[in-house]
Design an enzyme around this catalytic site. Structure first.
Site, PDB file in Angstrom:
ATOM      1  CD  GLN A 101      -2.809   0.940   2.538  1.00 13.48           C
ATOM      2  OE1 GLN A 101      -3.064  -0.160   2.999  1.00 13.48           O
ATOM      3  NE2 GLN A 101      -3.266   2.067   3.071  1.00 13.48           N
ATOM      4  CB  CYS A 152      -6.076  -1.286   3.778  1.00 13.77           C
ATOM      5  SG  CYS A 152      -7.464  -0.664   4.759  1.00 13.77           S
ATOM      6  CG  HIS A 196      -5.638  -2.234   8.204  1.00 13.43           C
ATOM      7  ND1 HIS A 196      -5.352  -1.287   7.250  1.00 13.43           N
ATOM      8  CD2 HIS A 196      -4.734  -3.239   8.016  1.00 13.43           C
ATOM      9  CE1 HIS A 196      -4.321  -1.693   6.521  1.00 13.43           C
ATOM     10  NE2 HIS A 196      -3.941  -2.878   6.958  1.00 13.43           N
ATOM     11  CG  ASN A 232      -1.306  -5.203   7.453  1.00 15.08           C
ATOM     12  OD1 ASN A 232      -1.795  -4.484   6.589  1.00 15.08           O
ATOM     13  ND2 ASN A 232      -0.803  -4.712   8.586  1.00 15.08           N
ATOM     14  CD1 TRP A 281      -0.936  -0.972   4.918  1.00 12.06           C
ATOM     15  CD2 TRP A 281      -0.236  -0.897   7.043  1.00 12.06           C
ATOM     16  NE1 TRP A 281      -1.663   0.008   5.550  1.00 12.06           N
ATOM     17  CE2 TRP A 281      -1.259   0.075   6.860  1.00 12.06           C
ATOM     18  CE3 TRP A 281       0.342  -1.024   8.300  1.00 12.06           C
ATOM     19  CZ2 TRP A 281      -1.685   0.905   7.893  1.00 12.06           C
ATOM     20  CZ3 TRP A 281      -0.084  -0.203   9.338  1.00 12.06           C
ATOM     21  CH2 TRP A 281      -1.089   0.760   9.133  1.00 12.06           C
ATOM     22  CG  ASP A 296     -23.466 -22.133 -24.751  1.00  7.01           C
ATOM     23  OD1 ASP A 296     -23.368 -22.190 -23.507  1.00  7.01           O
ATOM     24  OD2 ASP A 296     -22.877 -22.898 -25.523  1.00  7.01           O
ATOM     25  CB  SER A 316     -21.617 -25.790 -22.217  1.00  5.57           C
ATOM     26  OG  SER A 316     -22.935 -25.235 -22.240  1.00  5.57           O
ATOM     27  CB  THR A 353     -26.133 -27.407 -22.996  1.00  4.48           C
ATOM     28  OG1 THR A 353     -25.188 -27.014 -21.985  1.00  4.48           O
ATOM     29  CG2 THR A 353     -25.664 -28.692 -23.661  1.00  4.48           C
ATOM     30  CD  GLU A 408     -27.291 -20.355 -19.952  1.00  7.30           C
ATOM     31  OE1 GLU A 408     -26.152 -19.857 -19.868  1.00  7.30           O
ATOM     32  OE2 GLU A 408     -27.480 -21.525 -20.339  1.00  7.30           O
TER      33      GLU A 408
END
Length: 672
Positions: free
Chosen positions: A98, A104, A258, A282, A284, A571, A575, A577, A582
């Protein structure tokens, strides 16, 4: 399996169009990366982004300016190091540190994304470098309010007089994907200063398009560990935050106010029994927990040598372990970001389905406020959710797990100048009926969630376990007449999404028509219970069960070639299908296309002339030049330039799914 539909009120409002997809993201500010790259290469001049200039205005105008050194310069990576690299395949959570910006939350989310190479590849496209085709231009992708957005930046970065980066930097001095990604996100949010202060949940959604579940650790459920195990196993991303307040290092090594990344969980066997451990980082890249199971804790002596060597790391890298009990005691919330199907593999996508509706709270119309405003609450948008019996019911309880998310859109180009309003979700169970729930209903009925909690965050989510039945979801602001766009998302094992227009009138809507619609919906549900995914032949069979013409016309039958075109549009997972959600969304689209087609087919010939086509497209908010209408008639029409319903469907799907109403000559939209 739940089914969601929209119950609009009063004047019909136009559905807000979301055009950016994973495969074809929307260009922020209409800046096309490939076009700008080729232009810069041809002119042999490095790209300069005038939309986000190398000036203090791009950094900000408030408190962040006070942190800057007296001399701020903007330099390209090649001016800072000898051999800059954009990306390396072993990119990890340890790469980034950072800078001066208090973001953060952004870096904690990004660290979680590094565990998912497919997601990171989408956010950080790989076909970029400082060698081949270098022109000083890079691009990144983010999910923003229901659509994917591609953001272009030049590679000029702010540094001090010694050439040190002011904001995000990499542990590998010649690696620049992190600083450039932060610059793109700053451009999306308005400025670097607009990245100051935020929730890790917000960035997780922007990187993935996922749906968040937030657990307040003061009221943590007794099965918190099991929840985290399931989240890790399913590939969900996790982040957490310490108690709000000024950012400062506490005596125990944690940083107040944080955000941290959850990077792992592990059950270990000690001499005294088992313990559940959580690994955190973290952003940092330093400053670690000092309590039990920290790097230098004597607790590690209770483990076998093999397990100690595997888990314990004593270097100062910002990552550490702690017990689940200490985690609950010292952190205030855990955010779990569940990935949506379009970012999962095809197999995993079958397990969870996401449906989405966009809407608006409008002053004096649909902004009714919370339930205590009894005269206006019913005016809020209403969404119908139907839970049907199915295999996805949870064992023993016969309920369906449903996560409901409400996300509000910022109303200002600068993120920090558009503070979120207090928003909330209520869910009511009611007997099946058509039309909106009236004011009287809410005077005598309590919501399933009993009390709606309003939170001033960009996104509010709530998990429900619902029995089979019919429900209505009411998204609202805490106060009436607060205007804002929103997205309502429902995330569950399987559900159907549909939008309804104005309240149906008993005079104009025949019960027989409604019964036929319900009958076809039942056919669809039953067919998909036996066939979770359908191929092109099955798609053709189901479509041809519908009645797409008026009584005087010959029945419309979809050809196999037309079904191939339709399949190609819908699709997303490639796939070959379609799943139930959908197909059902396709069915609802076809019903709306049929309504427009029959309204514009005035002579009931079964064809649209050129003028009819123009009127039909304009109903959908698509306005093109006369030249383009001629081109579309040539592509989709017969020898007389007339278009039948089958080709009208192919054209409309192409326009709505792959286009945004802007068409260029020779584009695949016209010549597909």
């Amino acid at each position: 399996m739940p089914r969601l539909s929209f119950i609009s009120g009063g004047k019909k409002t136009k559905q807000l169009l979301r055009t950016g997809t994973l495969r074809k993201p929307r260009k922020l500010l209409s800046q096309d990366y490939q076009t700008l790259l080729e232009k810069s290469l041809k002119s042999k001049q490095l790209f300069v982004d005038d939309a986000f200039p190398a000036e203090l205005s791009s950094i900000g105008s408030g408190n962040l300016l006070r942190k800057l050194p007296s001399c701020v310069e903007w330099k390209r990576p090649q001016e800072l190091v000898k051999n800059p690299h954009f990306f390396v395949e072993d990119a990890s959570r340890f790469d980034l540190h950072q800078g001066l910006t208090e973001n953060c939350w952004f870096l904690a989310a990004l660290a979680s994304v590094t565990f998912h190479k497919d997601i990171l590849t989408n956010v950080v496209p790989r076909n970029q470098s400082f060698d081949k085709n270098y022109a000083g231009i890079f691009h990144f992708r983010f999910w923003r309010f229901g659509e994917w957005v591609d953001v272009v930046v030049d590679d000029r970065l702010p540094v001090n007089k010694d050439g040190k980066l002011l904001f995000v930097s990499s542990t590998r001095k010649n690696l620049f994907w992190g600083p450039l990604l932060e610059k793109a996100y700053a451009k999306l949010c308005g400025s670097y200063e607009d990245l100051q202060i935020g929730q890790v949940s917000e960035a997780l959604v922007d990187f993935t398009g996922g749906v968040n579940m937030t657990i307040k650790l003061e009221q943590a459920p007794p099965d918190l560990w099991q929840i985290m195990v399931r989240a890790a196993y399913s590939g969900s991303l996790m982040g957490c935050q310490t108690r709000a307040g000024p950012e400062r290092v506490l005596e125990n090594g944690l940083v107040a106010g944080h955000a941290y990344t959850v990077t792992g969980i592990r059950k270990v066997t000690c001499k005294s029994g088992t313990e559940n451990l959580v690994r955190l980082r973290n952003p940092w890249g330093k400053i670690e927990w000092k309590g039990n199971w920290s790097d230098n804790s004597s607790k590690w002596d209770q483990l076998s040598l093999k397990e100690r060597l595997l888990l314990r790391k004593t270097r100062e890298d910002g990552e550490f372990w702690m017990s689940i009990e200490d985690f609950e005691a010292h952190f205030v919330e855990l955010v779990i970001c569940k990935l949506t199907p379009d970012l999962m593999s095809h197999e995993n996508g079958k397990e969870w389905t996401l449906s989405m509706q966009t809407g608006k709270w409008l002053t004096g119309s649909t902004a009714g406020g919370r339930m205590t405003y009894t005269d206006t609450y019913w005016k809020n948008p209403q969404y119908r959710l139907k839970i049907l019996k199915g295999d996805n019911m949870e064992k023993y309880t016969n309920t369906c797990s449903v996560l409901v998310s409400l996300l509000q859109k910022q109303n200002h180009k600068h993120r920090n100048k558009s503070p979120p309003m207090f928003i909330g979700i209520s869910v009511f169970m009611y007997q099946s009926l058509r039309g909106r729930l009236p004011c009287e209903f809410f005077l005598n009925t309590r919501p399933v969630n009993n009390k709606c909690v309003f939170i001033n965050e960009r996104e509010v989510t709530q998990d429900f376990h619902l029995f089979p039945g019919t429900y209505v979801i009411i998204p609202s602001t805490a106060e009436p007449d607060q205007q804002c766009e929103f997205i309502l998302r429902v995330f569950s094992r399987k559900h159907l999404l549909e939008e309804q227009g104005e309240n149906p009138s008993p005079v104009l809507v025949c019960k027989k028509v409604a019964d036929k619609q319900d009958e076809m919906e039942t056919v669809i549900v039953r067919y998909f219970e036996k066939h979770p995914e359908i191929n092109i032949s099955q798609l053709q069979m189901l479509l041809n069960r519908g009645n797409w013409t008026s009584a005087r016309q010959a029945p419309v039958k979809f050809s196999l070639d037309a079904c191939k075109v339709i399949m190609a549009q819908l699709d997303v997972s490639a796939s070959g299908t379609l799943n139930m959600i959908e197909f059902y969304n396709l069915w609802k689209r076809l019903l709306s296309y049929q309504e427009i087609f029959q309204r514009r087919d005035i002579d009931r010939s079964g064809y649209l002339k050129l003028s009819d086509l123009q009127a039909a497209l304009q109903e959908k908010g698509i306005s093109l030049s006369h030249q383009f209408y001629n081109l579309m008639a040539l592509r989709y029409g017969n020898s007389s330039l007339k278009i039948n319903f089958e080709n009208f469907v192919c054209l409309m799907l192409r326009m709505e799914i792959n286009g945004d109403g802007t068409v260029t000559v020779g584009s695949d939209l016209l010549w597909y």
